[in-house]
Design an enzyme around this catalytic site. Sequence first.
Site, PDB file in Angstrom:
ATOM      1  N   GLU A  36       1.098  -1.485  -0.008  1.00  0.00           N
ATOM      2  CA  GLU A  36      -0.030  -0.320  -0.281  1.00  0.00           C
ATOM      3  C   GLU A  36       1.159   0.874   0.046  1.00  0.00           C
ATOM      4  O   GLU A  36       1.584   1.559   0.958  1.00  0.00           O
ATOM      5  CB  GLU A  36      -1.034  -0.178   1.260  1.00  0.00           C
ATOM      6  CG  GLU A  36      -1.994   1.134   1.695  1.00  0.00           C
ATOM      7  CD  GLU A  36      -2.330   1.121   2.959  1.00  0.00           C
ATOM      8  OE1 GLU A  36      -2.256   0.785   3.658  1.00  0.00           O
ATOM      9  OE2 GLU A  36      -3.139   2.560   3.340  1.00  0.00           O
ATOM     10  N   ASP A  91      -1.131  -0.738   5.839  1.00  0.00           N
ATOM     11  CA  ASP A  91      -0.828  -0.524   6.622  1.00  0.00           C
ATOM     12  C   ASP A  91      -2.065  -0.850   8.060  1.00  0.00           C
ATOM     13  O   ASP A  91      -2.833  -0.946   8.059  1.00  0.00           O
ATOM     14  CB  ASP A  91      -1.542   1.346   7.202  1.00  0.00           C
ATOM     15  CG  ASP A  91      -0.327   1.962   5.965  1.00  0.00           C
ATOM     16  OD1 ASP A  91       0.930   1.770   6.081  1.00  0.00           O
ATOM     17  OD2 ASP A  91      -0.725   3.354   5.876  1.00  0.00           O
ATOM     18  N   ASP A 130      -4.247   0.451   9.885  1.00  0.00           N
ATOM     19  CA  ASP A 130      -4.891   1.543  10.071  1.00  0.00           C
ATOM     20  C   ASP A 130      -6.312   0.975   9.650  1.00  0.00           C
ATOM     21  O   ASP A 130      -6.101   0.580   8.516  1.00  0.00           O
ATOM     22  CB  ASP A 130      -4.554   2.952   9.873  1.00  0.00           C
ATOM     23  CG  ASP A 130      -3.634   2.900   8.732  1.00  0.00           C
ATOM     24  OD1 ASP A 130      -4.683   2.566   7.630  1.00  0.00           O
ATOM     25  OD2 ASP A 130      -3.696   4.489   8.432  1.00  0.00           O
ATOM     26  N   ASP A 166      -7.738   2.808   6.995  1.00  0.00           N
ATOM     27  CA  ASP A 166      -7.373   3.130   5.732  1.00  0.00           C
ATOM     28  C   ASP A 166      -7.114   1.749   5.294  1.00  0.00           C
ATOM     29  O   ASP A 166      -7.336   0.724   3.999  1.00  0.00           O
ATOM     30  CB  ASP A 166      -6.509   4.027   4.943  1.00  0.00           C
ATOM     31  CG  ASP A 166      -7.302   5.175   4.769  1.00  0.00           C
ATOM     32  OD1 ASP A 166      -8.570   4.945   4.864  1.00  0.00           O
ATOM     33  OD2 ASP A 166      -6.913   6.815   4.759  1.00  0.00           O
TER      34      ASP A 166
END
Length: 668
Positions: free
Chosen positions: A432, A507, A509, A511
């Site tokens: 990503e 990641d 998180d 997103d």
Amino acid sequence: MAKNKEEIKESKYGAGDIQVLKGLEHVRKRPAMYIGDISSRGLHHLVYEVIDNAIDEALAGYCDKITLTLKKDGSVTVTDNGRGIPTDIHPTEKKSALEVVMTQLNAGGKFNRDTYKVSGGLHGVGVSVVNALSEWMEAEVVRDGKVFFQRYRRGVPEANVKVTGQAKKTGTKVTFYPDKEIFKNIIFKYETLEERLRELAYLNKDLSITIRDEREDTKKEEEFHFKGGLVDFVKYLDESEKSISGKPIFISGERENVQLEIAFQYNESYNESIYTFVNNINTHEGGTHLEGFKAALTRTLNNYGTKNGILKPDKITLTGDDFREGITCVISAKVPEPQFEGQTKTKLGNSEVKGIVQSITGEQLGNYLEENPSVAKKILEKCLRAAEAREAARKARELTRRKNALEISGLPGKLADCSIKDPAQCELYLVEGESAGGSAKQGRDRRFQAILPLKGKILNVEKARINKILENEEIRSIVTAIGAGLGNSDEFDESKIRYDKIILMCDADVDGSHIRTLLLTFFYRHMREIIDTQRLYIAQPPLYKIKRGKNEYYAYDEGERDEILKSLKIDKKSVITNGESEEVVEEAPAQAKSEPKGAVISRFKGLGEMNPEQLWSTTMNPETRTILLVTNENAAAADKMFRVLMGEEVEPRRKFIEENAKYANIDV
Ligand code: 0R9
């Protein structure tokens, strides 16, 4: 002279018993031969084996209630209200039939019951296998007004079958505690068992199945009983979709002792979801029942469409795929002597079944279309649109192919490929973000690790037709990098896959998890082979770095972070959290900075925050990293999850997230 203990034990066993002990010993030595493996999958297989016996009794028409209880002590109990396992003395074995069934391999088969028994594949190995792999097991049978009981240790009876009481009803109760010497982990997963029991209840509409979890203080219990059977199953699978055919179409019939039930409907999505079962076993690899259905569907819809002027064969020819776009279908066949073939023994081989399914389906679907012309028109118009999109996609692909031919390697420009060309040794990281992609390119071992950075979010394939998917640049680069084409059947060529592992690195998180879900959706819908051949993985970047002096430690969750602090004998008070940190551990007094025993914790927010060396040592180095394998244990449950999470309808998604918020599960 009195015999010593050893001699007494010796003389207790006759030739038959020695045979039994040898059998049990073999099961314990080679458990995988009987239950597939000794992972969590094999552990759950023990439960299915016992449940299957109760289901057999239901198929024979004597049982309509099954209960599974996960007990507080870690054991599992299965009960049924059937006739009870026979307890009279077996004519040749000279002991209770109950003992024979519980201790002798394949004993159930010797009793020659005339039903659609589960057999072949991993199912049907018999309850004695479960017994052999259990630290202890107890069987309680109620029949002829009495309660019979026997207890076993690692498959060996502790005593003869005893009458322990009186009772009016009939039934069987089996309790077992899996053996820790065999299984690393003996904790059963409620959700896994729940999915299978729900499926069994849909497949056997007269049966009520209850699952109860007594292990936690918050006890759980669910009862599954679906009077609509397969029709309810299809509605459940399609809960988050809009049906274009109203109620599911239902087909049923019996020919040459083969019983058939099929339910299906069309929705507005572009997915083909067909689930097939033989004697309640999921035939993941399809087989002759599926072939029969597909052939009848294509022929009947084609004939009807042409006859009624909806399809124009001179303009565009529809393929089988076009007739299955947006279909959700469950096929359940009961076959007296099923032959299972294929890699995982989940492909029905009986050749006579194809014709049986084809003729029953052709006849009844033909009638349905004549009787429901407006639904028929909607279905055929949808098939026509699918054909047109497929034609557009073919043209787009051709264009891509021509464009690729102009490039030297044919590979996407932003792919940093590895130097080794043997796919068995190579890995592809889908990363990503461009900046993390840059770090990964520098940090990797370029001999066998390839990096493909992905820009932002990829297309949500759940909401797009194949031609739109092929127009998407990120998806195109994934497809070309992997090298085996797109699609779950004919167009995908497994032998051309360029990597042994494809690792999603996103990641930690919100997103990141969205991007991971988009990628999982893509692989599940359009390259399922990658999942089925155990090639898809998820990287596990650390969440925390703990630095003390020159030493650095990485933690993958909070618990691990605290463990490390404890093992370093660091008082939380002397910890300084990195300024970037979202989470304040416990602010240390300023002087702690110079205190040699103090430590600094930083919380990584994204992969981009790690430098190439950190990324290598924590996430990419095969010697030290952890990567999670993505599996697809239950295709129907996975299918439903993707539709709910990525599909059009909002309400089912809200409900799903609410119900599953506490589980962090990457099984698809
Ligand atoms: C809780 C899990 N249930 C079982 O394991 C179970 C096995 C079983 C069974 C019969 C009835 N209920 C059962 N529950 C049964 C009874 C009779 C004939 N066939 C089957 C009968 O009363 O005549 N059996 C499974 C195997 C055997 N029984 C057998 F081999 F002993 F016959």
